[in-house]
Scaffold this active site. Structure first.
Site, PDB file in Angstrom:
ATOM      1  CE  LYS A  64     -33.988 -36.646  15.986  1.00  0.00           C
ATOM      2  NZ  LYS A  64     -34.491 -36.931  14.601  1.00  0.00           N
ATOM      3  CE1 TYR A 123     -37.773 -38.498  19.017  1.00  0.00           C
ATOM      4  CE2 TYR A 123     -36.793 -39.336  17.001  1.00  0.00           C
ATOM      5  CZ  TYR A 123     -37.445 -38.325  17.692  1.00  0.00           C
ATOM      6  OH  TYR A 123     -37.740 -37.151  17.051  1.00  0.00           O
TER       7      TYR A 123
HETATM    8  P1  NAD Z   1     -36.251 -31.329   5.678  1.00  0.00           P
HETATM    9  O1  NAD Z   1     -35.340 -31.863   4.643  1.00  0.00           O
HETATM   10  O2  NAD Z   1     -37.707 -31.499   5.475  1.00  0.00           O
HETATM   11  O3  NAD Z   1     -35.972 -29.783   5.928  1.00  0.00           O
HETATM   12  C1  NAD Z   1     -34.664 -29.275   6.039  1.00  0.00           C
HETATM   13  C2  NAD Z   1     -34.675 -27.782   5.729  1.00  0.00           C
HETATM   14  O4  NAD Z   1     -33.325 -27.329   5.740  1.00  0.00           O
HETATM   15  C3  NAD Z   1     -35.246 -27.468   4.338  1.00  0.00           C
HETATM   16  O5  NAD Z   1     -36.057 -26.321   4.416  1.00  0.00           O
HETATM   17  C4  NAD Z   1     -34.013 -27.165   3.508  1.00  0.00           C
HETATM   18  O6  NAD Z   1     -34.258 -26.249   2.459  1.00  0.00           O
HETATM   19  C5  NAD Z   1     -33.095 -26.560   4.566  1.00  0.00           C
HETATM   20  N1  NAD Z   1     -31.680 -26.611   4.197  1.00  0.00           N
HETATM   21  C6  NAD Z   1     -30.812 -25.610   4.349  1.00  0.00           C
HETATM   22  N2  NAD Z   1     -29.614 -25.939   3.878  1.00  0.00           N
HETATM   23  C7  NAD Z   1     -29.717 -27.195   3.400  1.00  0.00           C
HETATM   24  C8  NAD Z   1     -28.804 -28.081   2.775  1.00  0.00           C
HETATM   25  N3  NAD Z   1     -27.515 -27.739   2.562  1.00  0.00           N
HETATM   26  N4  NAD Z   1     -29.250 -29.294   2.409  1.00  0.00           N
HETATM   27  C9  NAD Z   1     -30.515 -29.688   2.640  1.00  0.00           C
HETATM   28  N5  NAD Z   1     -31.436 -28.865   3.235  1.00  0.00           N
HETATM   29  C10 NAD Z   1     -31.033 -27.630   3.599  1.00  0.00           C
HETATM   30  O7  NAD Z   1     -35.803 -31.985   7.065  1.00  0.00           O
HETATM   31  P2  NAD Z   1     -36.657 -32.103   8.399  1.00  0.00           P
HETATM   32  O8  NAD Z   1     -37.322 -33.423   8.423  1.00  0.00           O
HETATM   33  O9  NAD Z   1     -37.475 -30.887   8.577  1.00  0.00           O
HETATM   34  O10 NAD Z   1     -35.464 -32.181   9.486  1.00  0.00           O
HETATM   35  C11 NAD Z   1     -34.787 -31.034   9.940  1.00  0.00           C
HETATM   36  C12 NAD Z   1     -34.190 -31.303  11.334  1.00  0.00           C
HETATM   37  O11 NAD Z   1     -35.235 -31.641  12.230  1.00  0.00           O
HETATM   38  C13 NAD Z   1     -33.196 -32.466  11.407  1.00  0.00           C
HETATM   39  O12 NAD Z   1     -32.174 -32.161  12.322  1.00  0.00           O
HETATM   40  C14 NAD Z   1     -34.025 -33.627  11.931  1.00  0.00           C
HETATM   41  O13 NAD Z   1     -33.266 -34.568  12.657  1.00  0.00           O
HETATM   42  C15 NAD Z   1     -34.995 -32.914  12.832  1.00  0.00           C
HETATM   43  N6  NAD Z   1     -36.287 -33.631  12.946  1.00  0.00           N
HETATM   44  C16 NAD Z   1     -36.815 -33.807  14.179  1.00  0.00           C
HETATM   45  C17 NAD Z   1     -38.040 -34.432  14.314  1.00  0.00           C
HETATM   46  C18 NAD Z   1     -38.663 -34.565  15.675  1.00  0.00           C
HETATM   47  O14 NAD Z   1     -39.641 -35.302  15.806  1.00  0.00           O
HETATM   48  N7  NAD Z   1     -38.177 -33.858  16.678  1.00  0.00           N
HETATM   49  C19 NAD Z   1     -38.712 -34.917  13.188  1.00  0.00           C
HETATM   50  C20 NAD Z   1     -38.156 -34.708  11.927  1.00  0.00           C
HETATM   51  C21 NAD Z   1     -36.934 -34.049  11.824  1.00  0.00           C
END
Ligand code: NAD
Length: 362
Positions: free
Chosen positions: A132, A217
């Site tokens: 999401k 949420y």
């Molecule tokens: P994060 O920054 O920790 O991870 C993002 C990943 O994407 C990294 O591995 C990064 O290297 C990669 N990536 C690839 N291309 C990129 C770019 N151009 N710029 C930045 N990163 C790039 O983020 P996250 O917290 O893991 O979030 C990822 C997704 O998951 C988002 O859509 C977020 O909304 C969602 N999320 C959902 C929940 C949930 O509870 N369902 C919780 C956190 C995040």
């Protein structure tokens, strides 16, 4: 809040609760073959929640990774026993089409990369499970839906709280009118954002700020508790740090009216910790969850006495097992692409209301 402390914040209650062994009775029998899941983006959520959850799932397992960082690829191969053949970069992920071990691609990259990564997965003939918000505007969401329809693959959105037992108990209380009709909902979520360089503060990658990230949420809570879609949205925004939140929203307050007359009020914020729950006022009392939105340890109360405190489950394991079960048994997912698209439509209406300075109606 750094991404590390954000994670601690979301997991705090889970850590405090004694973590029982994971069980979910809906899947008493493991299928003949567990479906293979490839994770796209090995950031915080993949590393700390999803990959560990995939060690507990009955219907699916980790079968591939997509990453742009070679050192992460090696570390993940070692940790999860993955082969180089099941490891892809963002540029080679189309080659998954040849990999029969991978059935589902779980897109866990920044919001505005959900579209290209979902399109690549669908083109490779893989079912798509996407974090999401589904994308950063409705047009991009629609492109994901169209691509999945065209490829004949299933699309699901990572709404983990649709599988969280305390949230589901509140949906039951609302639906069965246990405390009368729900009249007013107050749902709020936020945290104090740390690292000013992260993608969540960049409009191109995030699409928006706290509203897109955590406000979604609260929107889901109101839609789950009413079982309805909003017909009227009015919103206001405030910023206390114009530098950090130059590109995205810091704090938004919005009200939604539903066809049954229910009103919901919400705040999403990147400015403060302490908001992570909801309360529903009903014609004969109330019920509430606080926290409502953590990875574990969500709990609450109801006005007629009993606590709402159903033992924690791994929400990510349950949602992934359900998605795999939908594919195996050819049934629709309750966290559909259509739901993801309509949520983004209502989030866009919140921004539109702020911009126009008046309510938006549907
Ligand atoms: P994060 O920054 O920790 O991870 C993002 C990943 O994407 C990294 O591995 C990064 O290297 C990669 N990536 C690839 N291309 C990129 C770019 N151009 N710029 C930045 N990163 C790039 O983020 P996250 O917290 O893991 O979030 C990822 C997704 O998951 C988002 O859509 C977020 O909304 C969602 N999320 C959902 C929940 C949930 O509870 N369902 C919780 C956190 C995040």
């Amino acid at each position: 809040m750094s991404t590390h402390s954000r994670r601690q914040f979301l997991t705090r209650s889970a850590a405090l609760a004694a973590a029982p062994l994971f069980t979910h009775s809906a899947f008493a029998q493991a299928p003949a073959r567990k479906l293979g899941v490839a994770l796209v983006g090995l950031g915080n959520l993949s590393a700390n929640q999803i990959a560990p959850a995939l060690l507990k799932t009955r219907n699916c397992r980790l079968a591939g990774i997509v990453t742009g960082t070679p050192s992460k690829a090696l570390a993940w191969q070692k940790k999860y026993g993955l082969s180089a053949k099941s490891t892809y970069t963002y540029d080679t992920m189309h080659e998954m089409a040849k990999n029969k071990d991978i059935d589902i691609v779980y897109v866990v990259t920044p919001n505005a990369l959900h579209l290209p990564h979902s399109l690549a997965a669908a083109a490779a003939g893989k079912h798509v499970f996407c974090e999401k918000p589904l994308e950063i505007n409705t047009e991009r969401c629609q492109q994901i839906l169209d691509a999945c329809n065209k490829a004949g693959v299933m699309l699901g959105v990572g709404y983990r709280l649709q599988y969280e037992p305390n949230n589901l108990e509140c949906v039951r209380l609302a639906k069965e009118k246990v405390l009368g009709d729900v009249k007013v909902i107050d749902a709020n979520f936020g945290f104090a954002m740390g690292d000013p360089t992260q993608w969540r503060l960049k409009r191109d990658l995030a699409g928006g700020g706290a509203l897109m990230d955590v406000g979604i949420y609260c929107l889901q809570t109101a839609r789950m508790l009413t079982g309805e879609d909003p017909i009227w949205i009015s919103a206001a925004e405030t910023k206390t740090n114009l530098v950090k939140f130059k590109e995205v929203d810091e704090t938004i307050s919005w009200t939604m009216k539903f066809p049954s007359g229910v009103i919901s009020n919400s705040v999403s914020t990147y400015a403060a910790n302490g908001l992570a729950g909801f309360r529903a006022a009903t014609s004969r009392g109330w019920f509430s969850l606080d926290p409502a939105y953590f990875y574990g340890g969500n709990r609450g109360r109801r006005s007629d006495g009993p606590e709402i405190n159903i033992p924690i489950t791994d929400q990510f394991a349950v949602e992934l097992d359900d998605f795999a079960d939908c594919i195996i048994n050819k049934r629709p997912t309750k966290v559909s692409g259509e739901m993801g698209l309509s949520d983004v439509k209502y989030l866009m209406a919140v921004y539109e209301s702020i911009k126009k300075g008046r309510p938006v109606t549907f």
